[in-house]
Design a protein around this motif. Structure first.
Motif, PDB file in Angstrom:
ATOM      1  N   THR A 404      39.506  36.694  30.992  1.00  0.00           N
ATOM      2  CA  THR A 404      40.429  37.077  32.069  1.00  0.00           C
ATOM      3  C   THR A 404      40.014  36.521  33.418  1.00  0.00           C
ATOM      4  OG1 THR A 404      39.203  39.165  32.308  1.00  0.00           O
ATOM      5  CG2 THR A 404      41.187  39.189  30.932  1.00  0.00           C
ATOM      6  N   ARG A 405      38.731  36.340  33.626  1.00  0.00           N
ATOM      7  CA  ARG A 405      38.285  35.834  34.927  1.00  0.00           C
ATOM      8  C   ARG A 405      38.890  34.474  35.237  1.00  0.00           C
ATOM      9  NH1 ARG A 405      32.056  34.241  36.547  1.00  0.00           N
ATOM     10  NH2 ARG A 405      32.650  32.923  38.318  1.00  0.00           N
ATOM     11  N   LYS A 406      38.980  33.619  34.237  1.00  0.00           N
ATOM     12  CA  LYS A 406      39.539  32.288  34.439  1.00  0.00           C
ATOM     13  C   LYS A 406      41.039  32.245  34.158  1.00  0.00           C
ATOM     14  CE  LYS A 406      35.599  30.229  35.359  1.00  0.00           C
ATOM     15  NZ  LYS A 406      35.325  29.635  36.699  1.00  0.00           N
ATOM     16  N   GLU A 407      41.505  33.030  33.174  1.00  0.00           N
ATOM     17  CA  GLU A 407      42.892  32.920  32.734  1.00  0.00           C
ATOM     18  C   GLU A 407      43.848  33.746  33.577  1.00  0.00           C
ATOM     19  OE1 GLU A 407      42.486  34.204  28.747  1.00  0.00           O
ATOM     20  OE2 GLU A 407      41.516  32.368  28.053  1.00  0.00           O
ATOM     21  N   GLN A 408      43.442  34.949  33.964  1.00  0.00           N
ATOM     22  CA  GLN A 408      44.313  35.841  34.733  1.00  0.00           C
ATOM     23  C   GLN A 408      43.488  36.581  35.782  1.00  0.00           C
ATOM     24  OE1 GLN A 408      46.123  38.139  31.530  1.00  0.00           O
ATOM     25  NE2 GLN A 408      47.996  36.959  31.735  1.00  0.00           N
ATOM     26  N   PRO A 409      43.149  35.907  36.876  1.00  0.00           N
ATOM     27  CA  PRO A 409      42.271  36.519  37.879  1.00  0.00           C
ATOM     28  C   PRO A 409      42.799  37.829  38.460  1.00  0.00           C
ATOM     29  CG  PRO A 409      42.449  34.153  38.240  1.00  0.00           C
ATOM     30  CD  PRO A 409      43.454  34.496  37.178  1.00  0.00           C
ATOM     31  N   ILE A 410      44.110  37.991  38.563  1.00  0.00           N
ATOM     32  CA  ILE A 410      44.647  39.227  39.126  1.00  0.00           C
ATOM     33  C   ILE A 410      44.413  40.400  38.168  1.00  0.00           C
ATOM     34  CG2 ILE A 410      46.744  40.402  39.881  1.00  0.00           C
ATOM     35  CD1 ILE A 410      45.697  38.331  41.853  1.00  0.00           C
ATOM     36  N   VAL A 411      44.645  40.186  36.864  1.00  0.00           N
ATOM     37  CA  VAL A 411      44.350  41.219  35.870  1.00  0.00           C
ATOM     38  C   VAL A 411      42.848  41.491  35.840  1.00  0.00           C
ATOM     39  CG1 VAL A 411      44.338  41.736  33.397  1.00  0.00           C
ATOM     40  CG2 VAL A 411      46.370  40.726  34.465  1.00  0.00           C
ATOM     41  N   ASN A 412      42.052  40.442  35.936  1.00  0.00           N
ATOM     42  CA  ASN A 412      40.598  40.599  35.952  1.00  0.00           C
ATOM     43  C   ASN A 412      40.153  41.436  37.144  1.00  0.00           C
ATOM     44  OD1 ASN A 412      37.920  39.498  34.732  1.00  0.00           O
ATOM     45  ND2 ASN A 412      37.705  39.131  36.918  1.00  0.00           N
ATOM     46  N   HIS A 413      40.835  41.259  38.273  1.00  0.00           N
ATOM     47  CA  HIS A 413      40.518  42.045  39.474  1.00  0.00           C
ATOM     48  C   HIS A 413      40.758  43.530  39.224  1.00  0.00           C
ATOM     49  CE1 HIS A 413      40.542  43.632  43.509  1.00  0.00           C
ATOM     50  NE2 HIS A 413      41.846  43.835  43.468  1.00  0.00           N
ATOM     51  N   ARG A 414      41.857  43.860  38.542  1.00  0.00           N
ATOM     52  CA  ARG A 414      42.144  45.270  38.236  1.00  0.00           C
ATOM     53  C   ARG A 414      41.097  45.835  37.277  1.00  0.00           C
ATOM     54  NH1 ARG A 414      46.099  47.611  41.600  1.00  0.00           N
ATOM     55  NH2 ARG A 414      47.810  46.136  41.890  1.00  0.00           N
TER      56      ARG A 414
END
Length: 473
Positions: A404-414
């Motif tokens: 998620t850190r690379k693929e979906q940073p906004i989801v990773n932030h949550r």
């Protein structure tokens, strides 16, 4: 923003107005909700309180000196003055100190026209400075291809430092030295490389950190703002696209607490550069005598349609030669199309229109899917089963085949907020171990061919106490 631990409310008086506020809330939060303007630089509602710029000094009755509104918790019966002569004098004095070393280069600063320092200086700055000493000069640092530094303008608010530590999860920027010698810098000349690094451009209240790709491209007041949705993370991050004479100059976040809050990923912020890339096709190309040449759309579409029909007729003739009952009428069953899920709705509509005109309804967007055994019951548009905003309140989560850190940073932030703030147990199962910017309960790496067996073991363990039989694969 400060965490309010109690639902108890207190009554305070600000500039003659009685306000109800949660006990323990910071004064600046209460004034903001009441639309009472208090100047600030270091305070940001999404970052921890630093109270180092002192611009938000206000007068509080019975206090021996002005207090910073961002770091002063409200108490019952508190009486505050934000516009009194005492408070204004304190705010103007701070403004004078902040401008001692700040260069007078607003005409060439990319932040000009949308600069918090400019706005506050208009209300609290002096028309004549008492200082005649030479201003300090700070040599700029190369911190990567996305962010330009003009550190002589820095007022040491440390927003960028706190962003890296609290939001990006990577402390890439820090402050060294003290007083006039204080300096924002990276560790041993490293670059800023987090997936959300561009957000420091937005939160910087001066022109110390600006966007390198759009540097000197336009003035802020010349740009036309268009509300849009980010196309890359598949979570619907809200953005503004800024254009000048029809050309995209930059992309910035649009506030939406339910999705991206006030942040966007770097790929959403800077991917617009591909629009003007030298190797981007801007017109249809057809092959003539072995060479690619530009053509108009009618010519290109007619050529494509003719080539497809020719291939269908050839397939029908070949099949008819082996089975007389199979004629050209069924040749369209041999035709299918795959469309990228990141294509625009208009592009998808035109493709299906072309395909249906050729007699085929076989169109799909699942480019990477190999198992379609459950497609009759699978949802057409699968989702998480909860809002993105609720991810930060989850107690535990298992992510499979995901970085998620690379693929979906906004989801990773949550997810990072859940792990850091709520001690959530976040686990990953992948074919290799990835680096994450928050603590994990488990980070399991298994060989790709063993992944089904690992998942079966996890499922068996989860349902072991339920009485249901979960067979191993």
């Amino acid at each position: 923003m400060s965490e309010v631990m109690s639902e108890e409310f207190v009554t305070i008086t600000v500039d003659g107005r009685e306000l109800q506020a949660p006990k323990g809330a910071m004064l600046i939060e209460v004034t903001d909700k009441a639309n009472i303007k208090v100047p600030r630089f270091c305070y940001h509602e999404k970052l921890a309180v630093a109270a180092n710029c002192r611009m938000c000094l206000v007068e509080v009755e019975k206090a021996p000196k002005p207090l910073p509104a961002c770091a002063t918790p409200v108490m019952d019966g508190m009486v505050v003055y934000t516009q009194s002569a005492y408070a204004r004098e304190a705010q103007k004095s701070v403004m004078e100190f902040l401008l001692i070393n700040h260069p007078l280069d607003c005409p060439i600063c990319d932040q000009g026209g949308e600069c918090e320092l400019q706005d506050v200086a208009m209300g609290y700055g002096q028309d004549v400075s008492e200082y005649v000493e030479g201003k300090r000069v700070v040599f700029d640092k190369n911190i990567g291809p996305l962010i330009t530094t003009e550190l002589t303008r820095c007022i040491h608010c440390t927003r960028c430092v706190r962003f890296g530590l609290e939001i990006a999860g990577l402390r890439e920027l820090g402050m060294t030295g003290r007083g006039e010698n204080a300096l924002i810098s990276t560790f041993i000349e490293q670059s800023v490389e987090s997936e959300m690094s561009g957000n420091v451009i937005d939160i910087c209240p001066v022109g110390a950190l600006t966007a390198r790709p759009s540097r000197f491209a336009a003035r802020a007041w010349e740009l036309v703002q268009h509300a849009s949705i980010a196309p890359h993370d598949c979570v619907g991050s809200n953005i503004y696209v800024h254009t000048l004479r029809g050309e995209v100059i930059r992309v910035v976040p649009r506030d939406n607490e339910a999705i991206n809050e006030v942040w966007i990923s770097d790929r959403d912020r800077f991917s617009y550069e591909g629009l003007g890339s030298d190797d981007r096709l801007t017109a249809p190309m057809i092959r003539e005598d072995g060479e690619w040449v530009e053509a108009d759309w009618d010519e290109a579409l007619q050529l494509a349609s003719a080539a497809i029909r020719h291939a269908l007729d050839k397939a029908a003739d070949d099949e008819a030669g082996t089975n007389e009952n199979n004629g050209g009428d069924n040749s369209s069953s041999k035709l299918a199309a795959l469309v990228s899920p990141s294509s625009t709705l208009e592009e998808m509509y035109l493709l299906q229109k072309l395909m249906r005109s050729l007699g085929s309804g076989s169109i799909d967007h699942r480019l990477r899917q190999s198992d379609f055994s459950d497609q009759d019951i699978a949802p057409i548009m699968p989702w998480l089963g909860q809002d993105i905003e609720n991810l930060e309140n989850t107690g535990a989560a298992l992510l499979i085949g995901s970085n998620t850190r690379k693929e979906q940073p906004i989801v990773n932030h949550r997810l990072r907020k859940a792990a850091v703030n709520n001690k959530a147990q976040i686990s990953f199962i992948n074919a290799k171990k990835f680096e994450f910017n928050f603590p994990l309960a488990n980070n399991i790496a298994v060989a790709q061919q063993q992944l089904p067996h690992e998942l079966a073991a996890v499922a068996h363990a989860v349902f072991a106490d339920s009485g249901d039989s979960v067979p191993y694969i």
